[in-house]
Structures are given as C-alpha cells and as structure tokens.
Design a protein around this motif. Sequence first.
Motif, PDB file in Angstrom:
ATOM      1  N   LEU A 125       0.772  -1.297   0.035  1.00 27.53           N
ATOM      2  CA  LEU A 125       0.011  -0.056  -0.059  1.00 27.53           C
ATOM      3  C   LEU A 125       0.979   1.183  -0.159  1.00 27.53           C
ATOM      4  N   VAL A 126       1.006   2.008  -1.055  1.00 26.34           N
ATOM      5  CA  VAL A 126       1.888   3.087  -1.102  1.00 26.34           C
ATOM      6  C   VAL A 126       1.145   4.213  -1.773  1.00 26.34           C
ATOM      7  N   GLY A 127       1.509   5.627  -1.390  1.00 22.62           N
ATOM      8  CA  GLY A 127       0.917   6.923  -1.738  1.00 22.62           C
ATOM      9  C   GLY A 127       0.458   7.629  -0.732  1.00 22.62           C
ATOM     10  N   THR A 128      -0.290   8.675  -1.088  1.00 22.03           N
ATOM     11  CA  THR A 128      -0.757   9.475  -0.097  1.00 22.03           C
ATOM     12  C   THR A 128      -1.844   8.965   0.595  1.00 22.03           C
ATOM     13  N   GLU A 129      -2.392   9.543   1.968  1.00 26.62           N
ATOM     14  CA  GLU A 129      -3.309   8.934   2.661  1.00 26.62           C
ATOM     15  C   GLU A 129      -4.636   8.675   1.765  1.00 26.62           C
ATOM     16  N   ALA A 130      -4.951   9.643   1.149  1.00 24.66           N
ATOM     17  CA  ALA A 130      -6.174   9.392   0.429  1.00 24.66           C
ATOM     18  C   ALA A 130      -5.951   8.252  -0.565  1.00 24.66           C
ATOM     19  N   GLU A 131      -4.732   8.213  -1.237  1.00 26.46           N
ATOM     20  CA  GLU A 131      -4.726   7.097  -2.214  1.00 26.46           C
ATOM     21  C   GLU A 131      -4.488   5.818  -1.598  1.00 26.46           C
ATOM     22  N   ILE A 132      -4.081   5.499  -0.328  1.00 27.14           N
ATOM     23  CA  ILE A 132      -3.966   4.231   0.106  1.00 27.14           C
ATOM     24  C   ILE A 132      -5.481   3.975   0.962  1.00 27.14           C
ATOM     25  N   GLY A 133      -6.092   5.194   1.180  1.00 26.39           N
ATOM     26  CA  GLY A 133      -7.497   4.969   1.602  1.00 26.39           C
ATOM     27  C   GLY A 133      -8.362   4.311   0.436  1.00 26.39           C
ATOM     28  N   ALA A 134      -8.151   4.776  -0.654  1.00 22.06           N
ATOM     29  CA  ALA A 134      -8.982   4.225  -1.844  1.00 22.06           C
ATOM     30  C   ALA A 134      -8.598   2.785  -1.952  1.00 22.06           C
ATOM     31  N   ARG A 135      -7.399   2.429  -1.839  1.00 18.73           N
ATOM     32  CA  ARG A 135      -6.888   0.969  -2.278  1.00 18.73           C
ATOM     33  C   ARG A 135      -7.576   0.174  -0.988  1.00 18.73           C
ATOM     34  N   VAL A 136      -7.523   0.629   0.240  1.00 16.02           N
ATOM     35  CA  VAL A 136      -8.089   0.118   1.298  1.00 16.02           C
ATOM     36  C   VAL A 136      -9.555  -0.138   1.284  1.00 16.02           C
ATOM     37  N   SER A 137     -10.325   0.782   0.712  1.00 15.51           N
ATOM     38  CA  SER A 137     -11.760   0.765   0.162  1.00 15.51           C
ATOM     39  C   SER A 137     -11.974  -0.565  -0.765  1.00 15.51           C
ATOM     40  N   GLU A 138     -11.170  -0.572  -1.875  1.00 14.29           N
ATOM     41  CA  GLU A 138     -11.179  -1.400  -2.702  1.00 14.29           C
ATOM     42  C   GLU A 138     -11.201  -2.827  -2.105  1.00 14.29           C
ATOM     43  N   LEU A 139     -10.114  -3.104  -1.369  1.00  8.06           N
ATOM     44  CA  LEU A 139      -9.981  -4.472  -0.715  1.00  8.06           C
ATOM     45  C   LEU A 139     -11.131  -4.726   0.247  1.00  8.06           C
ATOM     46  N   LYS A 140     -11.637  -3.750   0.588  1.00  6.11           N
ATOM     47  CA  LYS A 140     -12.889  -4.040   1.781  1.00  6.11           C
ATOM     48  C   LYS A 140     -14.204  -4.293   0.694  1.00  6.11           C
ATOM     49  N   ASP A 141     -14.086  -3.658  -0.316  1.00  6.14           N
ATOM     50  CA  ASP A 141     -15.390  -3.942  -1.265  1.00  6.14           C
ATOM     51  C   ASP A 141     -15.427  -5.413  -1.515  1.00  6.14           C
ATOM     52  N   ALA A 142     -14.038  -5.888  -2.095  1.00  6.28           N
ATOM     53  CA  ALA A 142     -13.653  -7.298  -2.488  1.00  6.28           C
ATOM     54  C   ALA A 142     -13.931  -8.371  -1.272  1.00  6.28           C
ATOM     55  N   GLY A 143     -14.093  -8.022  -0.134  1.00  5.66           N
ATOM     56  CA  GLY A 143     -14.264  -9.043   0.941  1.00  5.66           C
ATOM     57  C   GLY A 143     -13.547  -8.953   2.138  1.00  5.66           C
ATOM     58  N   ALA A 144     -12.763  -7.994   2.220  1.00  6.18           N
ATOM     59  CA  ALA A 144     -11.736  -8.070   3.406  1.00  6.18           C
ATOM     60  C   ALA A 144     -12.293  -7.488   4.507  1.00  6.18           C
ATOM     61  N   ASP A 145     -11.935  -7.800   5.379  1.00  7.75           N
ATOM     62  CA  ASP A 145     -12.596  -7.318   6.773  1.00  7.75           C
ATOM     63  C   ASP A 145     -11.829  -6.307   7.654  1.00  7.75           C
ATOM     64  N   ILE A 146     -10.586  -6.845   7.664  1.00 11.19           N
ATOM     65  CA  ILE A 146      -9.379  -6.053   8.290  1.00 11.19           C
ATOM     66  C   ILE A 146      -8.251  -5.864   7.515  1.00 11.19           C
ATOM     67  N   VAL A 147      -7.703  -4.482   7.349  1.00  8.23           N
ATOM     68  CA  VAL A 147      -6.575  -4.440   6.562  1.00  8.23           C
ATOM     69  C   VAL A 147      -5.358  -3.915   7.629  1.00  8.23           C
TER      70      VAL A 147
END
Length: 260
Positions: free
Chosen positions: A225-247
């Motif tokens: 997970l790399v980038g600004t807080e907003a960029e990482i936040g967007a990637r974390v959201s993608e992972l949770k949308d895919a089915g992750a509960d905890i990152v």
Amino acid sequence: MLTSSHAVTRTGLDAVALKPTECDVRRALELPFETVTIDFEGREHLPGRETIAELAAKKSLRMTIPVRADGFDPLGDDSLFDRLPEDAGQVLVAGHPAYLSKKEKSRAIAPRLGRALDRAPDAWVGTEGVERIATATGATQFELLSRSTDHELRALRAAGFEGTIAVYAPTVLTDDENVILDAVGEYVARRKPVARALPEDGKTDARAVERTRTVLSKASRDFALVGTEAEIGARVSELKDAGADIVVGYPARGVEPFLG
C-alpha cells in the motif's frame, strides 16, 4: 480500529504490524490503532514477557506464532508459549523459511495448525503457502497482499466463506517514488512473479532505472500500500469492497510516518 486524529487515520487501516528487529515494539502505544500484531523474526528477537503483557493490557495484541518453530511447536517444544499472557492473541503461520532450521522446515504444518487452534480457537491463520489448509480451518484468514488478492477475496466470498478475512501489506505513506522504492523495492522484488519479470542484476531500490524501475513501481502497488493517505485509503476501500474485513499495515519506513 483507529483511535485518534492522526493523518494515518485517513488511510482506513484497521491495525498495524511491527517488527521487533526494526523498532521498540512498545512504540505501538504511540500509534492510533487498537489492534497490533508483532511479527516473528526469530526467537532471539521475541519481545520479553513483560513487554508483551504491557501491550496486551493496553492494545488488542496478536503475536505471530510459527507453528513449526521450536518453542512454538504445539506437537513438540512449546516452551515459548510461557512468554504469552492469556490476553495476547495469536496469528498462526507456517513460518518464514528464513527463520526456521532445516529440521523445523520439514515438520508437517496441518496437524500443528489444528492443535494450535485447539489451544487458541480465536487465533488468526496466515495463508501464505498453505492457502487450502488455512481455509479449511475456518479461522480468520490472514492474507498477504498480492496482485491477485481482490480476485481471491471475491472468490472466497462467492464460495460462501463467511469468516473474517484480514489482509497484511507493507505500507509507505508517500507518493515520492524514490522513497517508495527504498522502502519496498527489495521486498516486492522477492515476490515470484516480480522476480521473473525483472532484468538481471538491476538495483531494487531508488537507484533502479529503465525496465527494472517500471516493474518495481508497478509491483509496489500490487504487493504493498503506497501513496498519499487518500490514495492508500482508496485502495483499502477496494480491498474491503472485495471482501476484506481488516487491513493491517506494516510501516515499511518505520513508525514515524504513522505518527504524523
């Protein structure tokens, strides 16, 4: 769960992972996360019982437990479990070969995971290299981020897996490409698909050039997970949308960027 207004809260990360060879793990007390995991980097680096007890009393702590390693083998030498207070949770893993002896690496994983889960039924189970065995336990799945993670998460959910899924990723809070490569270039270069794509003898840090740099830059976004807080936040959201509960984020540049 994040517990303060630190800049890192904008990433949406749920937990932090610390390595005892890289920092004093007591620094977890300064970080805005309720959940903390401590990676295993050899028994000589295992924090003392008092340190573990202090963190477990103030945080939701999970210790990484390599079930094939002497001291943590539930079918053999389990003497290191005495270091763990009752309120310290566990992340059961097969164990990184770099931290295991030849004898330890030869030990069967499945029966040891089974016995360890009998002793700690709320443990998470690391899936790296033992995906089918880990899934069969039904315990919380502890996934290492890869370029196929989103697909695998969706497949697990589509197949009816209703358990908790946690995703672990090295995290670099910057959009400076040189800093990113210095922090995770060597790490991503070791991942098999990346190693196959890299030219021979290229530098794997900020000194990387041409095709090596292009491959590493892409891989840094696939396996970390790399980038600004907003960029990482967007990637974390993608992972949770895919089915992750905890990152879970491992601060690959040290804890300081997570404090600002």
